[in-house]
Design a protein around this motif. Structure first.
Motif, PDB file in Angstrom:
ATOM      1  N   ALA A 272      72.816  55.067  53.069  1.00  0.00           N
ATOM      2  CA  ALA A 272      74.052  55.637  52.523  1.00  0.00           C
ATOM      3  C   ALA A 272      74.309  55.012  51.165  1.00  0.00           C
ATOM      4  N   ALA A 275      79.623  51.724  51.645  1.00  0.00           N
ATOM      5  CA  ALA A 275      80.664  51.654  52.659  1.00  0.00           C
ATOM      6  C   ALA A 275      81.916  51.090  51.997  1.00  0.00           C
ATOM      7  N   ASP A 305      83.870  53.331  56.856  1.00  0.00           N
ATOM      8  CA  ASP A 305      82.494  53.606  57.253  1.00  0.00           C
ATOM      9  C   ASP A 305      82.010  52.710  58.389  1.00  0.00           C
ATOM     10  N   THR A 312      84.128  53.400  62.683  1.00  0.00           N
ATOM     11  CA  THR A 312      84.976  54.026  61.668  1.00  0.00           C
ATOM     12  C   THR A 312      86.378  54.195  62.252  1.00  0.00           C
TER      13      THR A 312
END
Length: 374
Positions: A272, A275, A305, A312
């Motif tokens: 990703a 976060a 995140d 989350t």
């Protein structure tokens, strides 16, 4: 020799008496520093609690995993922190060693990275161990010492409430490295930290971290801006963490004080881009009488995140604390607290087929804490 002629011995004595006495030595303009051992001071305390969780968690664990440094065990008399150590005020060299035992010490060291000659089992009883050196406006400290981040301390008697906020639980209580503090004047100061990482004694990678602080301490207003920048991913993973923290306290009157805190952080994570997490809290404390005070806290913490809590979620909570100080070395706190999450994260009395507690989205606690210290 004539009787009128003085003897050599008499001449010598007369000359010695005639010689002027040497002037007394001038007093040193710099006072002598007290000796190292005269500055040695013992310190310590016992922090014990008993409380009830209305969820009646099957595993007797309050809060969420990785948190609960003040009231982790439900429905039992438990030792949160038993500490003992010594300190020497720097003049110019100082030191502090403080050992800690209890449920709070177990929780706070649980995230220590495992490795050769490091890990939670090795450091679990160490609360602080640092050397310091002070010269003029500059103070240096190296070793393990309290974090520069946040409003709350790991020692319960120093906090307005007994349990800690979510921002306190999810940011460092301690750090390991080198700290330099420069006092510009009686009000302004700045700090620079070179650290192993985010609340770690050992490190899980080869990257060091940097921390900074700019602080102001006035008669009524005190404030600090704190930062952390460092690699927090395991070796070989991209994990640059950026974090900022603001703390401000204001004395409205002699008996009423307010405090506000705000956090924001981000970190690169594998798979990703980033976060994010952020939080804010408002605290109030009013002195009702000389030994009695009432404190309240409201807070919200968003783990967008799931990096900091594993889920989350958004955590919100409210805390009300009645404090009594029957003596200068004893603090009693009776506290009620309610927390809620957008996810089911708090343990209950019901269990699944494998014995794990069934979670729900809220938790209500009542706790009585007593802390004696010297």
């Amino acid at each position: 020799m004539s009787l009128l002629e003085p003897s050599p011995l008499l001449l010598s004595l007369l000359l010695q008496q005639a010689e002027p006495s040497p002037p007394p030595a001038e007093a040193s303009s710099q006072p002598e520093s007290p000796s190292f051992f005269s500055r040695l001071r013992p310190e310590g305390g016992v922090d014990v609690y008993y409380g009830h969780n209305f969820n009646r968690p099957a595993n007797a664990a309050n809060f969420i995993p990785g948190t609960g440094t003040s009231f982790k065990r439900d429905d039992e008399v438990a030792l949160n922190l038993v500490s003992l150590g010594v300190s020497v005020k720097p003049a110019p060299v100082g030191m502090k060693v403080l050992l800690g035992f209890g449920t709070g010490a177990e929780v706070v060291h649980a995230a220590e990275p495992e490795g050769i000659a490091t890990g939670p089992d090795l450091w679990r009883f160490l609360q602080q161990a640092s050397l310091s050196y002070a010269t003029g406006p500059l103070t240096l400290e190296a070793g393990l010492y309290p974090s520069h981040i946040g409003f709350e301390s790991f020692q319960s008697q120093l906090n307005w409430t007994y349990t800690r906020s979510w921002m306190g639980e999810l940011s460092p209580y301690y750090q390991t490295g080198l700290k330099g503090t420069w006092a510009f004047d009686d009000a302004w100061s700045a700090q620079l930290h070179v650290l192993n990482g985010w609340q770690t004694i050992g490190d899980n990678n080869h990257g060091l971290a940097l921390g900074t602080q700019v602080a102001y301490a006035g008669e009524r207003l005190s404030a600090s801006f704190n930062t952390f920048v460092g690699e927090e991913g395991t070796e070989g993973e991209d994990g640059l963490r950026l974090f900022a923290d603001i703390v401000a306290t204001y004395a409205v009157t002699e008996s009423l004080r307010l405090a506000a805190t705000a956090d924001a952080g981000t970190q690169r994570i594998p798979g990703a881009e980033r976060a994010w997490w952020y939080g804010a809290g408002l605290n109030a404390r009013v002195q009702l009488a000389e030994p009695v005070a009432l404190a309240a806290r409201v807070e919200a913490y968003r783990d967008a995140d799931g990096l900091m809590t594993g889920v989350t979620q958004t955590l919100t909570g409210g805390t009300l604390t009645l404090e009594a100080r029957p003596s200068d070395v004893l603090v009693l706190k009776l506290e009620a607290r309610h927390d809620r999450s957008t996810a089911d994260v708090f343990a209950t009395h019901e269990t699944t087929a494998d014995g794990a507690p069934v979670p729900k989205d809220s938790e209500t606690l009542v706790v009585l804490g007593a802390t004696a210290f010297f």
